[in-house]
Scaffold this motif. Structure first.
Motif, mmCIF file in Angstrom:
data_model
loop_
_atom_site.group_PDB
_atom_site.id
_atom_site.type_symbol
_atom_site.label_atom_id
_atom_site.label_comp_id
_atom_site.label_asym_id
_atom_site.label_seq_id
_atom_site.Cartn_x
_atom_site.Cartn_y
_atom_site.Cartn_z
ATOM 1 N N PRO A 1 -15.279 -9.506 5.603
ATOM 2 C CA PRO A 1 -14.392 -8.891 6.488
ATOM 3 C C PRO A 1 -13.826 -7.661 6.339
ATOM 4 C CG PRO A 1 -13.858 -11.249 6.394
ATOM 5 C CD PRO A 1 -14.789 -10.852 5.288
ATOM 6 N N VAL A 2 -13.349 -7.216 5.104
ATOM 7 C CA VAL A 2 -12.681 -5.794 4.939
ATOM 8 C C VAL A 2 -13.407 -5.039 3.961
ATOM 9 C CG1 VAL A 2 -10.462 -6.925 5.418
ATOM 10 C CG2 VAL A 2 -11.230 -6.740 3.028
ATOM 11 N N ARG A 3 -14.381 -5.655 3.367
ATOM 12 C CA ARG A 3 -15.133 -4.797 2.480
ATOM 13 C C ARG A 3 -16.466 -4.103 2.927
ATOM 14 N NH1 ARG A 3 -13.576 -8.584 -2.035
ATOM 15 N NH2 ARG A 3 -15.498 -9.194 -1.606
ATOM 16 N N ASP A 4 -16.934 -4.921 3.582
ATOM 17 C CA ASP A 4 -18.248 -4.584 4.439
ATOM 18 C C ASP A 4 -17.969 -3.530 5.725
ATOM 19 O OD1 ASP A 4 -20.800 -4.728 5.915
ATOM 20 O OD2 ASP A 4 -21.219 -6.049 4.484
ATOM 21 N N PRO A 5 -18.765 -2.875 5.897
ATOM 22 C CA PRO A 5 -18.593 -1.775 7.107
ATOM 23 C C PRO A 5 -18.854 -2.480 8.457
ATOM 24 C CG PRO A 5 -19.723 -0.600 5.447
ATOM 25 C CD PRO A 5 -19.549 -1.938 4.777
ATOM 26 N N ALA A 6 -19.756 -3.873 8.092
ATOM 27 C CA ALA A 6 -20.060 -4.647 9.289
ATOM 28 C C ALA A 6 -18.792 -5.677 9.545
ATOM 29 C CB ALA A 6 -21.254 -5.334 9.357
ATOM 30 N N GLY A 7 -17.964 -5.697 8.534
ATOM 31 C CA GLY A 7 -16.887 -6.830 8.688
ATOM 32 C C GLY A 7 -15.915 -6.547 9.666
ATOM 33 N N HIS A 8 -15.567 -7.932 10.323
ATOM 34 C CA HIS A 8 -14.752 -8.003 11.522
ATOM 35 C C HIS A 8 -13.276 -7.460 11.511
ATOM 36 C CE1 HIS A 8 -11.881 -11.269 9.978
ATOM 37 N NE2 HIS A 8 -13.130 -12.036 9.816
ATOM 38 N N SER A 9 -12.974 -7.189 10.276
ATOM 39 C CA SER A 9 -11.417 -6.309 9.797
ATOM 40 C C SER A 9 -11.925 -5.260 9.021
ATOM 41 C CB SER A 9 -10.662 -7.173 9.275
ATOM 42 O OG SER A 9 -10.368 -8.339 10.187
ATOM 43 N N TYR A 10 -12.834 -4.599 9.164
ATOM 44 C CA TYR A 10 -13.303 -3.424 7.952
ATOM 45 C C TYR A 10 -12.271 -2.363 7.650
ATOM 46 C CZ TYR A 10 -15.846 0.145 5.561
ATOM 47 O OH TYR A 10 -16.082 1.250 4.502
ATOM 48 N N HIS A 11 -11.663 -1.822 8.764
ATOM 49 C CA HIS A 11 -10.438 -0.557 8.773
ATOM 50 C C HIS A 11 -9.268 -1.324 8.395
ATOM 51 C CE1 HIS A 11 -13.434 2.460 8.828
ATOM 52 N NE2 HIS A 11 -14.090 2.043 9.900
ATOM 53 N N SER A 12 -9.003 -2.423 7.979
ATOM 54 C CA SER A 12 -7.655 -2.893 7.726
ATOM 55 C C SER A 12 -7.437 -3.310 6.264
ATOM 56 C CB SER A 12 -7.473 -4.160 8.661
ATOM 57 O OG SER A 12 -8.193 -5.288 8.171
ATOM 58 N N GLU A 13 -6.199 -3.561 5.700
ATOM 59 C CA GLU A 13 -6.157 -4.310 4.491
ATOM 60 C C GLU A 13 -6.531 -5.034 4.181
ATOM 61 O OE1 GLU A 13 -1.888 -4.043 3.450
ATOM 62 O OE2 GLU A 13 -1.484 -2.918 5.185
ATOM 63 N N ALA A 14 -7.000 -5.733 2.962
ATOM 64 C CA ALA A 14 -7.556 -6.931 2.591
ATOM 65 C C ALA A 14 -6.469 -7.985 2.786
ATOM 66 C CB ALA A 14 -8.012 -6.904 1.149
ATOM 67 N N ILE A 15 -5.171 -7.787 2.062
ATOM 68 C CA ILE A 15 -4.249 -8.564 2.509
ATOM 69 C C ILE A 15 -3.026 -7.756 3.202
ATOM 70 C CG2 ILE A 15 -2.586 -10.108 1.401
ATOM 71 C CD1 ILE A 15 -4.722 -10.632 -0.816
ATOM 72 N N HIS A 16 -2.458 -8.389 4.140
ATOM 73 C CA HIS A 16 -1.207 -7.784 4.627
ATOM 74 C C HIS A 16 0.085 -8.030 4.097
ATOM 75 C CE1 HIS A 16 -3.888 -5.886 8.010
ATOM 76 N NE2 HIS A 16 -4.551 -7.270 8.055
ATOM 77 N N ILE A 17 0.713 -7.324 3.439
ATOM 78 C CA ILE A 17 1.670 -7.744 2.684
ATOM 79 C C ILE A 17 2.930 -7.794 3.657
ATOM 80 C CG2 ILE A 17 3.222 -7.226 0.703
ATOM 81 C CD1 ILE A 17 0.659 -8.148 -0.090
ATOM 82 N N ALA A 18 3.664 -8.921 3.983
ATOM 83 C CA ALA A 18 4.912 -9.145 4.588
ATOM 84 C C ALA A 18 6.012 -8.559 4.339
ATOM 85 C CB ALA A 18 5.260 -10.719 5.058
ATOM 86 N N GLU A 19 6.823 -7.841 5.169
ATOM 87 C CA GLU A 19 8.197 -7.339 4.464
ATOM 88 C C GLU A 19 9.135 -8.366 4.041
ATOM 89 O OE1 GLU A 19 9.749 -4.790 7.452
ATOM 90 O OE2 GLU A 19 8.173 -3.878 8.223
ATOM 91 N N GLU A 20 8.885 -9.743 4.467
ATOM 92 C CA GLU A 20 9.762 -10.628 4.020
ATOM 93 C C GLU A 20 8.953 -12.136 4.461
ATOM 94 O OE1 GLU A 20 13.758 -11.995 5.998
ATOM 95 O OE2 GLU A 20 12.871 -10.644 7.373
ATOM 96 N N ALA A 21 9.521 -13.059 3.618
ATOM 97 C CA ALA A 21 8.756 -14.144 3.726
ATOM 98 C C ALA A 21 9.577 -15.026 4.948
ATOM 99 C CB ALA A 21 8.610 -15.079 2.636
ATOM 100 N N SER A 22 8.903 -15.407 5.805
ATOM 101 C CA SER A 22 9.565 -16.038 7.058
ATOM 102 C C SER A 22 8.723 -17.059 7.875
ATOM 103 C CB SER A 22 10.206 -15.089 7.973
ATOM 104 O OG SER A 22 10.730 -15.623 9.059
ATOM 105 N N LEU A 23 9.388 -18.160 8.302
ATOM 106 C CA LEU A 23 8.701 -18.873 9.114
ATOM 107 C C LEU A 23 8.659 -18.573 10.387
ATOM 108 C CD1 LEU A 23 9.979 -22.451 7.392
ATOM 109 C CD2 LEU A 23 7.754 -21.295 7.181
ATOM 110 N N ASP A 24 9.401 -17.520 10.757
ATOM 111 C CA ASP A 24 9.495 -17.031 12.292
ATOM 112 C C ASP A 24 8.462 -16.015 12.543
ATOM 113 O OD1 ASP A 24 11.537 -19.020 13.023
ATOM 114 O OD2 ASP A 24 13.202 -17.610 12.027
#
Length: 173
Positions: free
Chosen positions: A30-53
């Motif tokens: 998804p993120v490393r292959d140009p044909a991936g569904h999320s190619y132009h995004s970060e591999a892992i989106h780091i949250a600002e804080e851990a929250s159930l909301d």
């Protein structure tokens, strides 16, 4: 679980699902292959804080419930990374990540790995069942006991995970 099923309610219906549920070796990464569904995004989106909301948490549930196990793992990974070490919230995210990994392994036909991941998820969820408040159950829309039982069933019979879905969307005020 059926991908895109209309039988499973959405927590964030305004977000579009990826064009495919990633399985290693079967679709473009998804993120490393140009044909991936999320190619132009970060591999892992780091949250600002851990929250159930957070939308990231709810998005992970939507992804998981609709069969996007790898993508759900990625959504929850960003929350797990910022959760306090040793905190119950971090343990919950780890359990959900392991359950997602079990889903990927089931789809890949890797029975031993699926059993291992599902069993570890169940053990973590069982450790959380004595939490003094019901925040986890409210956020998931189901009891930790029920989720641990489903993870244990998947560890015994990996096909059982195909019928697993986290709870119903919370009511919004």
């Amino acid at each position: 679980m059926a991908i895109g099923s209309t039988l499973r309610p959405r927590w964030l219906p305004e977000k579009n699902f990826p064009s495919y549920a990633y399985l290693p070796g079967r679709q473009p990464h998804p993120v490393r292959d140009p044909a991936g569904h999320s190619y132009h995004s970060e591999a892992i989106h780091i949250a600002e804080e851990a929250s159930l909301d957070s939308d990231m948490f709810l998005w992970g549930i939507d992804l998981f419930n609709h069969g996007y196990y790898w993508e759900a793992h990625e959504a929850w990974e960003g929350l797990w990374q910022v959760a306090d070490r040793g905190a119950p919230l971090r343990m919950l995210f780890k359990g959900l990540i392991l359950l997602s990994a079990a889903g990927v392994k089931i789809r890949e036909g890797k029975h031993a790995a699926a059993v291992r991941h599902a069993g570890r998820a169940a053990a973590l969820l069982r450790r959380l069942m004595n939490a003094p408040d019901r925040a986890f159950e409210c956020a998931l829309g189901m009891s930790l006991t029920a989720l641990a039982e489903q993870a244990e069933a998947a560890a015994r019979i990996p096909a059982a995970l195909q019928a697993t879905a986290l709870g119903q969307p919370p009511s919004r005020v």
